[in-house]
Design a protein around this motif. Structure first.
Motif, short mmCIF file in Angstrom:
data_model
loop_
_atom_site.label_atom_id
_atom_site.label_comp_id
_atom_site.label_asym_id
_atom_site.label_seq_id
_atom_site.Cartn_x
_atom_site.Cartn_y
_atom_site.Cartn_z
N PHE A 87 83.59 90.30 12.82
CA PHE A 87 82.63 90.58 11.62
C PHE A 87 81.70 91.60 11.87
O PHE A 87 81.43 92.17 10.94
N GLN A 120 81.72 80.23 8.35
CA GLN A 120 81.20 80.84 7.33
C GLN A 120 80.40 81.84 7.46
O GLN A 120 80.68 83.00 6.89
N SER A 121 79.80 81.96 8.59
CA SER A 121 78.46 83.15 8.62
C SER A 121 79.26 84.29 9.63
O SER A 121 78.61 85.06 9.53
N LYS A 124 84.35 87.39 6.62
CA LYS A 124 84.01 87.97 5.33
C LYS A 124 84.24 86.91 4.05
O LYS A 124 83.40 87.15 3.16
N HIS A 125 85.33 86.22 4.33
CA HIS A 125 85.65 85.13 3.38
C HIS A 125 86.73 84.14 3.99
O HIS A 125 86.88 84.47 5.11
N SER A 126 86.56 82.97 3.35
CA SER A 126 87.53 82.04 4.01
C SER A 126 88.04 81.03 2.80
O SER A 126 87.36 81.09 1.74
N ILE A 145 90.92 91.44 0.85
CA ILE A 145 89.58 91.19 1.16
C ILE A 145 89.59 91.89 2.73
O ILE A 145 88.51 92.80 2.82
N ARG A 150 84.02 97.19 2.89
CA ARG A 150 83.77 97.15 4.49
C ARG A 150 84.64 95.93 4.96
O ARG A 150 84.36 94.93 4.83
N ASP A 303 78.56 99.64 1.88
CA ASP A 303 77.95 98.19 1.77
C ASP A 303 76.62 98.38 1.24
O ASP A 303 75.40 98.76 2.06
N GLU A 306 73.24 97.07 2.91
CA GLU A 306 72.86 97.72 4.05
C GLU A 306 71.46 98.63 3.58
O GLU A 306 70.59 99.13 4.27
N ARG B 21 78.26 78.02 0.44
CA ARG B 21 78.36 79.51 0.75
C ARG B 21 77.17 80.03 0.22
O ARG B 21 76.36 80.77 0.86
N ARG B 28 70.64 81.28 6.08
CA ARG B 28 70.89 82.27 7.24
C ARG B 28 70.01 83.54 7.34
O ARG B 28 69.54 84.14 8.35
N GLN B 62 67.20 92.19 -1.51
CA GLN B 62 68.22 91.85 -0.56
C GLN B 62 68.93 90.48 -0.96
O GLN B 62 70.17 90.31 -0.67
N ILE B 71 82.48 86.95 -2.04
CA ILE B 71 83.64 87.04 -2.99
C ILE B 71 83.40 86.44 -4.35
O ILE B 71 83.82 86.68 -5.10
#
Ligand SMILES: Cc1ncc(C[n+]2csc(CCOP(=O)(O)OP(=O)(O)O)c2C)c(N)n1
Lengths: 562, 150
Positions: A87, A120-121, A124-126, A145, A150, A303, A306, B21, B28, B62, B71
């Motif tokens: 990741f 989760q962190s 990118k997805h789950s 995905i 990215r 991205d 960023e 999420r 976070r 941000q 997503i």
């Protein structure tokens, strides 16, 4: 068709050729059906972390998503470090984990853990799959995905009963659009033209290239923009390989442990163009002291988040690096007449602050080992480095004239990454020589995968830079923490030659400079994996280095003539 | 209320776990979120969230971009500077309901319980007004907002 067959069928449709995995209670239905899908080669790892890093190395070397299987609970949790590693470095990966049956989810069933929550962190997805009919859609979305925009890891957690359930006919359609996912690929032409103008207007420009350049295969376009505009180019640690280091415009690696002439150039630049990078703290060191003379920052990254996360750019180009540089190229102007001064200044810094090391104490020096190794790589081999001093030495002594593949865990700095990642890279690119450079501390974190190397006769050559300590931490303690050496001693370690032999591969120990060449000769002449235990100078350090908390200008290096 | 508060309208897929999420991302990244409200939108399978963020422009930018990376987040819009209407709901249980609550546009829902729907500032004022009457329990939703018609 059962859910398990649907999963495997979908993987085949996506062109998967290899899976790195480990079975257990919650993914047994998948493993029961696996032999019925002989197109899918499965590598039984010895620890799930190994599977994740192998998939990661495979993905970095091929550009295709790496595939991982693991069971619920401990199996899935063993993937967490590997997911995070992928990741942080934007590596495409798909992890398919078994989950306890739907009826007992949430009841602390045997080997249940909240894998979606835990990952989760670092994904990118789950997806948590509780209905068999969702499997084809979820897998096609996951591939889309993971591999586009990215890139990054996607986790699919599938309840065991869903794997066993009958799902009817299998229909598969490739996913190409999702309502909430629209990667910005094409640059805004007004912005790229403006970027080219800013580059032309700068007196002391520097381009910094990150992993994004390599991920989008933009090395050629970068070279063209740099040469046409006469702009020197540095890279991040993950960008090593994005620009030929022997090129007269090369500044080599930037940042906290970058080269002296790169640091000087960045700190004196009036314009910085950052391409495919995050501008993280290892690049900037103390942010408020980074690039103090820069009047403008141009940031190109796929991205949008960023932009301004660490450094607020004057011009943002949110796009794929290759497309952005391609679009920019026609607008790029030749350098102004006084560019020679800036390049001459950089050449002077290169002379003043060369990479250097000392052989004065008679010990085997890691740089001598790497210089010989790189000579054998001949611009072609894949080199996978672990984390620590070995990683930085391998990056700094990189010598490719062609863009090349230098793989390492940059963002996460995961010790134990290199060896399984090197195996994954070799599985993906059997045509390439693959070298694994590691410290003994990191190597033993995933050394159990030696069995995989032997079982499949994967001809990865392991270059162990054994300094009998957690070298990088030892150096930090020596340099920045009052010289208190605390819990970094690794003198009690296995005899690595015997360890290798116990696993069934050939190995050799090297203590002296003269033995480097014959050892490498033997390694290259030996089919299959080979380990060389290079017993290097236990006091060898990485320089230049910027003291923790300081700005780039405060970098330390070995005195000249040392 | 805080002058820095910025309002984000977020359209999300109505999947299980989407709240986790969004809130995980916020925690976070260390963002200062004052309120989140969520409810169904007009589009089936989609929910509408309203976030108020106590931060400057750069941080809100941000927050919006990081949310947009998810997503399941379909759209993020900062409507702070747009002409909007914003409302939140308050219900309060009091020792004694003063007869003058209607001045605020509030009404009595049940014995000792009053309700007010108003913009957040008025809700704050109303709570101050109620204090002397003994607030036993209080629940408020946080604001929901939308752009005014052009
Ligand atoms: C999993 C993990 N644990 C701890 C660290 C912190 N760390 C960074 S470098 C390093 C020392 C690495 O020692 P070794 O593998 O022997 O390599 P060397 O630095 O000596 O080349 C440590 C402990 C890390 N990066 N990863």
């Amino acid at each position: 068709m059962t859910g398990a067959d649907m999963v495997l069928e979908a993987l085949e449709r996506e062109g998967v050729e290899i899976i790195f995995g480990y079975p257990g209670g919650a993914n047994l239905p998948l493993y029961q059906r696996l032999p019925a899908h002989p197109k899918l080669r499965h590598i039984l790892v010895r620890h799930e972390q190994g599977a994740a890093h192998m998939a990661d190395g495979y993905a970095r070397a091929t550009g295709r998503p790496g595939i991982v299987f693991a069971t619920s609970g401990p199996g899935a949790l063993n993937l967490v470090t590997g997911l995070c590693t992928a990741f942080m470095d934007s590596v495409p990966m798909i992890a398919i984990t078994g989950q306890v049956p739907t009826a007992v989810v949430g009841r602390d069933a045997f080997q249940e853990s909240d894998v979606i929550g835990c990952t989760q962190s670092v994904t990118k997805h789950s997806y948590l799959v509780t209905k068999v009919a969702d499997i084809p859609r979820v897998i096609s979305e996951a591939f889309h995905i993971a591999a586009t925009g990215r890139p990054g890891p996607v986790l699919i957690d599938i309840c065991r009963d869903v794997q066993q359930a009958e799902g009817g006919d299998f229909e598969y359609s490739y996913c190409s659009v999702l309502p909430g996912y629209k990667p910005a690929l094409e640059p805004d032409l007004v912005q790229v033209e403006r970027a080219a103008e800013m580059l032309a207007g700068a007196r002391r420009p520097v381009i910094l290239a990150g992993h994004g350049v390599i991920l989008s295969h933009a090395e050629q376009e970068l070279l063209e923009v740099a040469e046409r505009s006469g702009t020197p180019v540095g890279t991040t640690l993950l960008g090593v390989g994005a620009f030929p280091v022997q090129h007269p415009l090369a500044l080599h690696m930037t940042g906290f442990m970058g080269t002296g002439w790169n640091i000087k150039a960045v700190q004196n630049a009036d314009l910085l163009m950052m391409v495919g990078m995050r501008v993280d703290d290892r690049v900037t060191a103390k942010l408020s002291e980074w690039a103090p003379k820069a009047e403008s920052f141009v940031h190109i990254d796929i991205d949008a988040s960023e932009m301004g996360k660490n450094v607020r750019p004057h011009l943002e180009v949110v796009a794929d690096a290759k497309r952005a540089l391609t679009a920019m190229a026609p607008y790029v102007k030749p350098p102004p007449a006084d560019r020679g001064e800036w390049l001459t200044q950089i050449d002077a810094w290169r002379e003043e602050h060369p990479l250097k090391y000392s052989r004065s104490n008679g010990h085997l020096q890691p740089q001598d080992v790497l210089i010989d190794m790189y000579r054998r790589c001949q611009d072609e081999a894949i080199v996978v480095a672990d984390v620590g001093q070995n990683q930085i030495w391998a990056a700094l002594w990189w010598n490719y004239t062609k863009p090349g593949l230098f793989l390492n865990s940059g963002g996460s700095g995961t010790m134990g990454f290199a060896f399984p990642a090197a195996l994954g890279a070799k599985f993906g690119r059997p045509d390439k020589d693959v070298w694994c450079v590691a410290g003994e501390g990191g190597f033993v974190m995933t050394a159990q995968e030696l069995s995989v190397a032997v079982e499949h006769q994967v001809p990865v050559k392991i270059v162990l830079l054994n300094n009998f300590s957690l070298g990088m931490v030892r150096q930090f303690q020596d340099d920045f923490y009052g010289g208190v050496r605390s819990e970094v001693d690794l003198t009690v370690m296995p005899d690595f030659v015997k360890l290798a032999e116990a696993y069934g591969l050939k190995a050799r120990r090297v203590d002296r400079y003269e033995e480097i060449k014959p050892a490498f000769d033997e390694a290259q002449a030996t089919p299959g994996p080979f380990l060389i235990d290079f017993r290097i100078d236990p006091e060898a350090n990485v320089y230049p280095i910027v003291p923790l908390g300081k700005g780039l200008d405060d970098f330390w290096e070995l005195p000249n003539g040392a | 209320m805080h002058s820095q508060l910025r309002v984000l309208r977020v359209l999300v897929e109505d999947n299980p776990g989407v709240m986790a999420r969004v809130s995980g991302m916020i925690r976070r990244r260390g963002f200062n979120i004052e309120t989140i409200t969520v409810g169904p939108s007009t589009e089936p399978g989609r929910s509408r969230m309203t976030l108020t963020v106590d931060a400057g422009h750069a941080e809100v930018d941000q927050v919006a971009k990081q949310l947009d990376r998810l997503i399941e987040v379909i759209e993020v819009e900062d409507i702070t500077d747009a002409p909007t209407v914003s409302r939140e709901l308050l219900i309060a249980k009091l020792d004694k309901v003063p007869p003058t609550v209607e001045q605020y546009g509030a009404r009595q829902l049940a014995t000792g319980i009053v309700e007010l729907t108003a913009d957040s500032e008025t809700v704050e004022e109303f709570i101050e007004f109620l204090k002397p009457f003994g607030i036993k329990e209080l629940a408020r939703t946080g604001p929901v907002a939308m752009r005014r018609s052009a």
